[in-house]
Motif scaffolding. Structure first.
Motif, PDB file in Angstrom:
ATOM      1  N   LEU A 133       0.896  -1.410  -0.384  1.00 52.84           N
ATOM      2  CA  LEU A 133      -0.495  -0.257  -0.085  1.00 52.84           C
ATOM      3  C   LEU A 133       1.010   1.411  -0.038  1.00 52.84           C
ATOM      4  CD1 LEU A 133      -2.517  -0.952   2.486  1.00 52.84           C
ATOM      5  CD2 LEU A 133      -3.397  -0.477   0.697  1.00 52.84           C
ATOM      6  N   ILE A 134       2.590   1.233   0.761  1.00 55.39           N
ATOM      7  CA  ILE A 134       2.753   2.307   0.903  1.00 55.39           C
ATOM      8  C   ILE A 134       3.343   2.507  -0.767  1.00 55.39           C
ATOM      9  CG2 ILE A 134       5.315   3.224   1.290  1.00 55.39           C
ATOM     10  CD1 ILE A 134       4.372   1.768   4.019  1.00 55.39           C
ATOM     11  N   PHE A 135       4.152   1.486  -1.143  1.00 53.71           N
ATOM     12  CA  PHE A 135       4.149   1.586  -2.594  1.00 53.71           C
ATOM     13  C   PHE A 135       3.527   2.400  -3.402  1.00 53.71           C
ATOM     14  CE2 PHE A 135       7.996  -1.139  -1.167  1.00 53.71           C
ATOM     15  CZ  PHE A 135       9.000  -0.500  -1.847  1.00 53.71           C
ATOM     16  N   GLY A 136       2.382   1.534  -3.773  1.00 48.88           N
ATOM     17  CA  GLY A 136       1.126   1.958  -4.726  1.00 48.88           C
ATOM     18  C   GLY A 136       0.606   3.400  -4.441  1.00 48.88           C
ATOM     19  N   ILE A 137       0.589   4.205  -3.123  1.00 52.46           N
ATOM     20  CA  ILE A 137       0.342   5.564  -2.215  1.00 52.46           C
ATOM     21  C   ILE A 137       1.768   6.607  -3.208  1.00 52.46           C
ATOM     22  CG2 ILE A 137      -0.539   7.099  -1.045  1.00 52.46           C
ATOM     23  CD1 ILE A 137      -1.534   4.833   0.623  1.00 52.46           C
ATOM     24  N   LEU A 138       2.690   5.988  -2.938  1.00 56.61           N
ATOM     25  CA  LEU A 138       3.882   6.701  -3.278  1.00 56.61           C
ATOM     26  C   LEU A 138       3.823   6.690  -4.480  1.00 56.61           C
ATOM     27  CD1 LEU A 138       6.824   6.014  -0.757  1.00 56.61           C
ATOM     28  CD2 LEU A 138       5.433   8.061  -0.814  1.00 56.61           C
ATOM     29  N   ALA A 139       2.855   6.080  -5.195  1.00 51.24           N
ATOM     30  CA  ALA A 139       3.524   5.417  -6.755  1.00 51.24           C
ATOM     31  C   ALA A 139       2.041   7.020  -7.508  1.00 51.24           C
ATOM     32  CB  ALA A 139       3.597   4.467  -7.824  1.00 51.24           C
ATOM     33  N   ALA A 140       0.752   6.727  -6.833  1.00 51.89           N
ATOM     34  CA  ALA A 140      -0.149   7.322  -7.517  1.00 51.89           C
ATOM     35  C   ALA A 140       0.504   8.492  -6.901  1.00 51.89           C
ATOM     36  CB  ALA A 140      -1.288   7.043  -6.870  1.00 51.89           C
ATOM     37  N   LEU A 141       0.929   9.264  -5.873  1.00 52.71           N
ATOM     38  CA  LEU A 141       1.083  10.638  -5.786  1.00 52.71           C
ATOM     39  C   LEU A 141       2.410  11.233  -6.821  1.00 52.71           C
ATOM     40  CD1 LEU A 141       1.894  10.721  -1.853  1.00 52.71           C
ATOM     41  CD2 LEU A 141      -0.625  11.824  -3.364  1.00 52.71           C
ATOM     42  N   GLY A 142       3.660  10.270  -6.889  1.00 52.94           N
ATOM     43  CA  GLY A 142       3.987  10.690  -8.600  1.00 52.94           C
ATOM     44  C   GLY A 142       3.459  10.525  -9.287  1.00 52.94           C
ATOM     45  N   LEU A 143       2.196  10.113  -9.687  1.00 50.42           N
ATOM     46  CA  LEU A 143       1.639   9.800 -10.674  1.00 50.42           C
ATOM     47  C   LEU A 143       0.656  11.200 -11.596  1.00 50.42           C
ATOM     48  CD1 LEU A 143       0.026   8.057 -13.272  1.00 50.42           C
ATOM     49  CD2 LEU A 143      -1.241   7.430 -12.121  1.00 50.42           C
ATOM     50  N   LEU A 144       0.053  11.933 -10.129  1.00 51.61           N
ATOM     51  CA  LEU A 144      -0.354  13.083 -10.221  1.00 51.61           C
ATOM     52  C   LEU A 144       0.709  14.298 -11.058  1.00 51.61           C
ATOM     53  CD1 LEU A 144      -2.387  13.196  -6.944  1.00 51.61           C
ATOM     54  CD2 LEU A 144      -2.933  12.880  -9.682  1.00 51.61           C
ATOM     55  N   LEU A 145       2.352  13.951 -10.294  1.00 49.58           N
ATOM     56  CA  LEU A 145       2.756  14.742 -10.884  1.00 49.58           C
ATOM     57  C   LEU A 145       3.204  14.491 -12.096  1.00 49.58           C
ATOM     58  CD1 LEU A 145       4.657  17.830 -10.470  1.00 49.58           C
ATOM     59  CD2 LEU A 145       6.140  15.842  -9.481  1.00 49.58           C
ATOM     60  N   GLY A 146       3.467  14.150 -12.416  1.00 46.06           N
ATOM     61  CA  GLY A 146       3.663  12.966 -14.058  1.00 46.06           C
ATOM     62  C   GLY A 146       2.802  12.917 -15.049  1.00 46.06           C
ATOM     63  N   LEU A 147       1.432  13.349 -14.784  1.00 45.74           N
ATOM     64  CA  LEU A 147       0.664  13.436 -15.850  1.00 45.74           C
ATOM     65  C   LEU A 147       0.526  15.568 -16.169  1.00 45.74           C
ATOM     66  CD1 LEU A 147      -2.829  11.729 -13.718  1.00 45.74           C
ATOM     67  CD2 LEU A 147      -1.671  10.700 -16.354  1.00 45.74           C
ATOM     68  N   LEU A 148       1.275  15.898 -15.127  1.00 51.56           N
ATOM     69  CA  LEU A 148       1.556  16.764 -16.247  1.00 51.56           C
ATOM     70  C   LEU A 148       2.143  16.759 -17.345  1.00 51.56           C
ATOM     71  CD1 LEU A 148       2.348  18.932 -13.232  1.00 51.56           C
ATOM     72  CD2 LEU A 148       0.252  19.195 -14.223  1.00 51.56           C
ATOM     73  N   PRO A 149       2.352  18.285 -17.814  1.00 50.72           N
ATOM     74  CA  PRO A 149       2.788  18.215 -19.967  1.00 50.72           C
ATOM     75  C   PRO A 149       4.080  18.551 -19.402  1.00 50.72           C
ATOM     76  CG  PRO A 149       0.808  19.803 -19.796  1.00 50.72           C
ATOM     77  CD  PRO A 149       1.040  19.351 -18.335  1.00 50.72           C
ATOM     78  N   LEU A 150       5.183  18.270 -19.876  1.00 51.22           N
ATOM     79  CA  LEU A 150       6.616  18.077 -19.867  1.00 51.22           C
ATOM     80  C   LEU A 150       7.148  17.112 -18.513  1.00 51.22           C
ATOM     81  CD1 LEU A 150       7.451  21.950 -20.842  1.00 51.22           C
ATOM     82  CD2 LEU A 150       7.969  19.546 -22.279  1.00 51.22           C
TER      83      LEU A 150
END
Length: 73
Positions: free
Chosen positions: A6-23
């Motif tokens: 769950l910790i790895f999944g939540i950290l990855a989800a938070l990184g995904l939010l930033l990774g969805l932004l252009p550039l």
């Protein structure tokens, strides 16, 4: 194993939010896919459906973002 997944999944989800932004799509390679895959492995080992599903959804969304941005050919 469940908590670690769950910790790895939540950290990855938070990184995904930033990774969805252009550039910032390149962040998916470093901060999203490796933790999501680790969360998927740990979730499968613990046989926890919630943690496995979270990590799988994050990994699929990150891969989709990479395909749309041209990061995966």
């Amino acid at each position: 194993m469940r908590a670690l997944s769950l910790i790895f999944g939540i950290l990855a989800a938070l990184g995904l939010l930033l990774g969805l932004l252009p550039l910032f799509g390149w962040l998916n390679w470093i901060f999203v896919l490796p933790p999501a895959l680790l969360g998927l492995i740990f979730g499968a080992l613990s046989r926890d459906r919630t943690a496995t599903t979270l990590s799988a959804v994050v990994a699929v969304l990150a891969a989709l973002r990479l395909m749309l941005g041209g990061g995966v050919i």
